[in-house]
Design a protein around this motif. Structure first.
Motif: not given
Length: 396
Positions: A52-56, A150-154, A332-337, A379-381
């Motif tokens: 999953s991580h490598e796909i993203q 969490m306060g951080f990037f999951f 969309q603006q300001g999103s990582r994705y 992934p949906g994201v």
């Protein structure tokens, strides 16, 4: 091997701890059996999470197929299911060694160990326990989409902690393998008198049953037939606009006004030319309908019928070819994705669509109106919504 402490140093629990935790069910055999189960569960969870991580965030060597179209749905569903099912196993494993954990040496006595192997074992145990707890806790928070807690990037935390946990686990296995092999291969001696309470087999059965209940109560997020009984699932895959869940609405993304603008155009930038396409232009092109799943990293997924223009047709329109990759950019603006890259295997798959309709109806604005990307095995994201621009370029 150097000796760091007194010859009589021992790692056994003290008498006080034995009295405080008197259960006779604790044994090397029980701990080893739980360890085998938990290790297998963590192994599957780590492998599917790595995918999953490598796909993203793909490395240069990583390749992911565009078919079968349900593959990511299966790997990510397995990742979440094994992660949740491991919680009862982890709790039981910690319980089985709890007195030993409490008897770990203090900082003052840290160097009082017999040899390097014992020192490495103690360090690996501390790291493994901490990493396992962080992985489980952060995973549950991610499933619940409670990111603010969490306060951080999951993604970064979960990914790197997984490597730490696996490294500590391998070290721990290396040190404890002889002990586990002896414990598991030793004959089980019959008891002189029948047990009056919970037996070891009963405890193992209870742990397995609890993991099974957790699985059934949550896996309905991706296995639709079990949606009605998955009472602990954070999402019901049948609930949402047009019968499909959404993670972020148009209002939350701040695109409701611009997405509904009648003057909206999809800009397609290619090697040969750039075109501006209206909704009418897209609707006039050849349409393809495909049944594809939306599969999110939180573990929920649901298949639906999507209709739109094949992405490869738009690539060809602006001078791209079968080796082209496409960067899709959201309003969309300001999103990582807010943008994502569609590599050639997916960009040129016949069912990778710039979707205009969902289940035969125009896209609900929360599902990406005026148009969105929907592609197999992503992934949906990365199924970018509210598209404003496509950039076609070389994958080299």
């Amino acid at each position: 091997m150097p000796d760091f402490g007194a010859p009589g140093a021992t790692a056994l629990p003290s008498l006080a701890l034995m009295k405080a935790f008197p259960s006779k069910l604790r044994s090397p055999r029980l701990t080893s059996q739980l360890g085998v189960w938990l290790g297998a569960m963590f192994g599957v969870c780590f492998l599917t999470g790595f995918i999953s991580h490598e796909i993203q965030h793909p490395a240069s060597w990583f390749w992911w197929p565009a078919s079968p179209v349900w593959l990511y749905r299966v790997t990510q569903g397995t990742h979440i299911a094994t992660g949740l099912a491991s919680i009862p196993l982890l709790a039981a494993k910690l319980w089985s060694v709890f007195p030993r954990l409490l008897n770990l040496p203090t900082v003052k006595k840290w160097t009082r160990v017999k040899d390097w192997a014992q020192l490495i074992e103690r360090i690996s145990v501390v790291v493994l326990v901490a990493a396992a707890i962080v992985q489980v806790a952060s995973g549950v928070l991610n499933i619940a989409r409670w990111y603010s807690a969490m306060g951080f990037f999951f993604t970064d935390l979960h990914y790197w902690t997984a490597w730490i946990a696996v490294g500590a686990l391998l070290v721990h296995i290396g040190v404890k393998l002889p002990v586990a092999r002896r414990a598991l291969s030793a004959p089980v001696r019959p008891l002189r008198q029948p047990p009056t309470g919970l037996t070891r087999r009963g405890l193992l059965g209870a742990v397995a049953a609890t993991s099974a209940v957790v699985t059934v109560a949550t896996v309905g997020e991706t296995l639709r037939p079990l949606a009605g009984v998955s009472v602990l699932a954070d999402r019901d895959p049948r609930v949402g606009p047009q019968g499909l869940p959404v993670n972020a609405s148009a209002t939350e993304a701040g695109v409701r006004t611009v997405a509904a603008d009648p003057g909206w155009r999809l800009e397609v930038v290619g090697p040969a030319r750039t075109v501006q396409l209206s909704m009418a232009d897209l609707a006039a092109m050849t349409q393809t309908t495909a049944t594809l799943p939306i599969a999110c990293v939180e573990g929920w997924s649901s298949a639906a019928s999507w209709t739109g223009v094949p992405l490869r047709d738009l690539v060809k329109m602006v001078g791209g070819d079968s080796g082209s990759q496409v960067t899709v950019v959201s309003l969309q603006q300001g999103s990582r994705y807010a943008s994502s890259v569609v590599d050639p295997p997916h960009a040129h798959h016949p069912h990778t669509l710039i979707a205009l309709r969902l289940r035969g109806e125009p896209l609900h604005i929360d599902h990406g109106y005026p148009c969105r990307l929907i592609a197999p095995d992503r992934p949906g994201v990365l199924q970018t919504k509210w598209l404003g621009r496509l950039v076609v370029g070389s994958a080299a």
